[in-house]
Design a protein around this motif. Structure first.
Motif, PDB file in Angstrom:
ATOM      1  N   UNK A   1       0.826  -1.179  -0.111  1.00 20.43           N
ATOM      2  CA  UNK A   1       0.077   0.046   0.053  1.00 20.43           C
ATOM      3  C   UNK A   1       0.813   1.211  -0.009  1.00 20.43           C
ATOM      4  N   UNK A   2       0.413   2.462  -0.540  1.00 17.87           N
ATOM      5  CA  UNK A   2       0.990   3.498  -0.830  1.00 17.87           C
ATOM      6  C   UNK A   2       0.218   4.559  -0.688  1.00 17.87           C
ATOM      7  N   UNK A   3       0.441   5.753  -0.220  1.00 17.75           N
ATOM      8  CA  UNK A   3      -0.380   7.015  -0.177  1.00 17.75           C
ATOM      9  C   UNK A   3       0.631   8.234  -0.771  1.00 17.75           C
ATOM     10  N   UNK A   4       0.242   8.824  -1.737  1.00 20.19           N
ATOM     11  CA  UNK A   4       1.126   9.790  -2.651  1.00 20.19           C
ATOM     12  C   UNK A   4       1.592  10.812  -1.599  1.00 20.19           C
ATOM     13  N   UNK A   5       0.649  11.486  -0.801  1.00 20.90           N
ATOM     14  CA  UNK A   5       0.981  12.515  -0.100  1.00 20.90           C
ATOM     15  C   UNK A   5       1.977  12.171   1.128  1.00 20.90           C
ATOM     16  N   UNK A   6       2.424  10.890   1.072  1.00 17.49           N
ATOM     17  CA  UNK A   6       3.664  10.605   2.073  1.00 17.49           C
ATOM     18  C   UNK A   6       4.942  11.145   1.398  1.00 17.49           C
TER      19      UNK A   6
ATOM     20  N   UNK B   1       0.020   8.304  -9.844  1.00 18.70           N
ATOM     21  CA  UNK B   1      -0.464   6.778 -10.488  1.00 18.70           C
ATOM     22  C   UNK B   1       0.089   6.315 -11.750  1.00 18.70           C
ATOM     23  N   UNK B   2       0.129   7.236 -12.683  1.00 22.63           N
ATOM     24  CA  UNK B   2       0.599   6.908 -14.063  1.00 22.63           C
ATOM     25  C   UNK B   2       2.366   6.366 -13.606  1.00 22.63           C
TER      26      UNK B   2
ATOM     27  N   UNK C   1      -0.009   2.186 -12.357  1.00 23.46           N
ATOM     28  CA  UNK C   1      -1.348   1.657 -11.776  1.00 23.46           C
ATOM     29  C   UNK C   1      -2.002   0.840 -13.114  1.00 23.46           C
ATOM     30  N   UNK C   2      -2.704  -0.353 -12.436  1.00 22.40           N
ATOM     31  CA  UNK C   2      -3.119  -1.150 -13.282  1.00 22.40           C
ATOM     32  C   UNK C   2      -4.409  -1.848 -12.903  1.00 22.40           C
TER      33      UNK C   2
ATOM     34  N   UNK D   1      -9.630   9.285  -9.900  1.00 20.98           N
ATOM     35  CA  UNK D   1     -10.654   8.223  -9.933  1.00 20.98           C
ATOM     36  C   UNK D   1     -10.823   8.061 -11.471  1.00 20.98           C
ATOM     37  N   UNK D   2     -10.963   9.093 -12.313  1.00 25.39           N
ATOM     38  CA  UNK D   2     -11.321   8.818 -13.826  1.00 25.39           C
ATOM     39  C   UNK D   2     -10.084   7.888 -14.420  1.00 25.39           C
ATOM     40  N   UNK D   3      -8.730   8.214 -14.132  1.00 30.84           N
ATOM     41  CA  UNK D   3      -7.632   7.288 -14.420  1.00 30.84           C
ATOM     42  C   UNK D   3      -7.936   5.837 -13.880  1.00 30.84           C
ATOM     43  N   UNK D   4      -8.253   5.781 -12.834  1.00 34.43           N
ATOM     44  CA  UNK D   4      -8.671   4.450 -12.063  1.00 34.43           C
ATOM     45  C   UNK D   4      -9.649   3.618 -12.933  1.00 34.43           C
TER      46      UNK D   4
END
Length: 211
Positions: A84-89, A111-112, A116-117, A144-147
């Motif tokens: 698990x990861x949080x970009x804000x970290x 995410x790109x 992310x897959x 969300x749209x990318x996901x």
């Protein structure tokens, strides 16, 4: 035992502070009674399948929800064995992207770069969940749209059922708005309650806590 109401009447000390506290706790109880345990159960089992499929969990939040995301990353990794990861970290990357590319796209571009897959999952912690029409929390909207485009599982714990997250999640847990003046504190508080219910779920938790 002296009841709270008796104590208020006899001492007069609760006139300023504790009526709010008492109401807050009563509202928290109301939220607990209103939440649908089946939805939380389904989310737990979905996250288990993500782990079994070798998927990763990306947790996104802004403001207080970003702090919750960081804590939740620890719990999902340590207790549940989910990558698990949080970009804000990563404050350096976050601020560099904000400075060079703009705040609205920071999560999408992160995410790109993380490739992310479809096997991965997104977990959104938010009060409003993003709103494209009003231009609110557009960083969440774009992520969300990318996901969705990549076929990822999207889970959300939010305080608004009309937000982008609630409308486009595989599983959405809506924290009831039991008081319009307390939507943010109650929503963010119950993010923590719900993720702790998830990480302590016997189908997810694989490592014991110390206490």
């Amino acid at each position: 035992m002296v009841s709270l109401s008796q104590f208020r009447c006899e001492t007069g000390c609760l006139e300023i502070g504790l009526p709010h506290i008492q109401r807050f706790l009563e509202l928290a109880g109301e939220v607990c009674r209103s939440l649908n345990p089946t939805v939380i159960e389904d989310m737990a089992l979905t996250l288990k399948r993500v782990r079994e499929g070798g998927g990763r969990l990306f947790i996104l939040g802004v403001g207080g929800s970003a702090g919750n995301a960081s804590h939740a990353v620890n719990d999902f990794r340590k207790l549940c064995g989910i990558e698990a990861y949080a970009p804000t970290d990563n404050v350096s990357e976050l601020t560099a992207r904000t400075n060079d590319e703009g705040w609205e796209t920071v999560f999408r571009e992160w995410l790109k770069t993380s490739r992310a897959r479809a096997q991965d999952a997104l977990l959104i912690f938010s009060v409003g969940g993003g709103d494209a029409e009003r231009g609110v929390s557009m960083n969440l909207v774009h992520a969300i749209d990318l996901a969705r485009d990549r076929g990822m599982t999207i889970c959300s714990i939010v305080g608004r059922d009309q937000g982008h997250a609630a409308q486009h999640s595989t599983h959405a847990i809506i924290v009831p708005q039991v008081d319009p003046t307390l939507v943010t504190p109650i929503s963010e508080a119950f993010q923590s309650v719900i993720w702790h219910a998830l990480v302590s779920h016997p189908e997810l938790q694989i490592a014991e806590t110390t206490w």
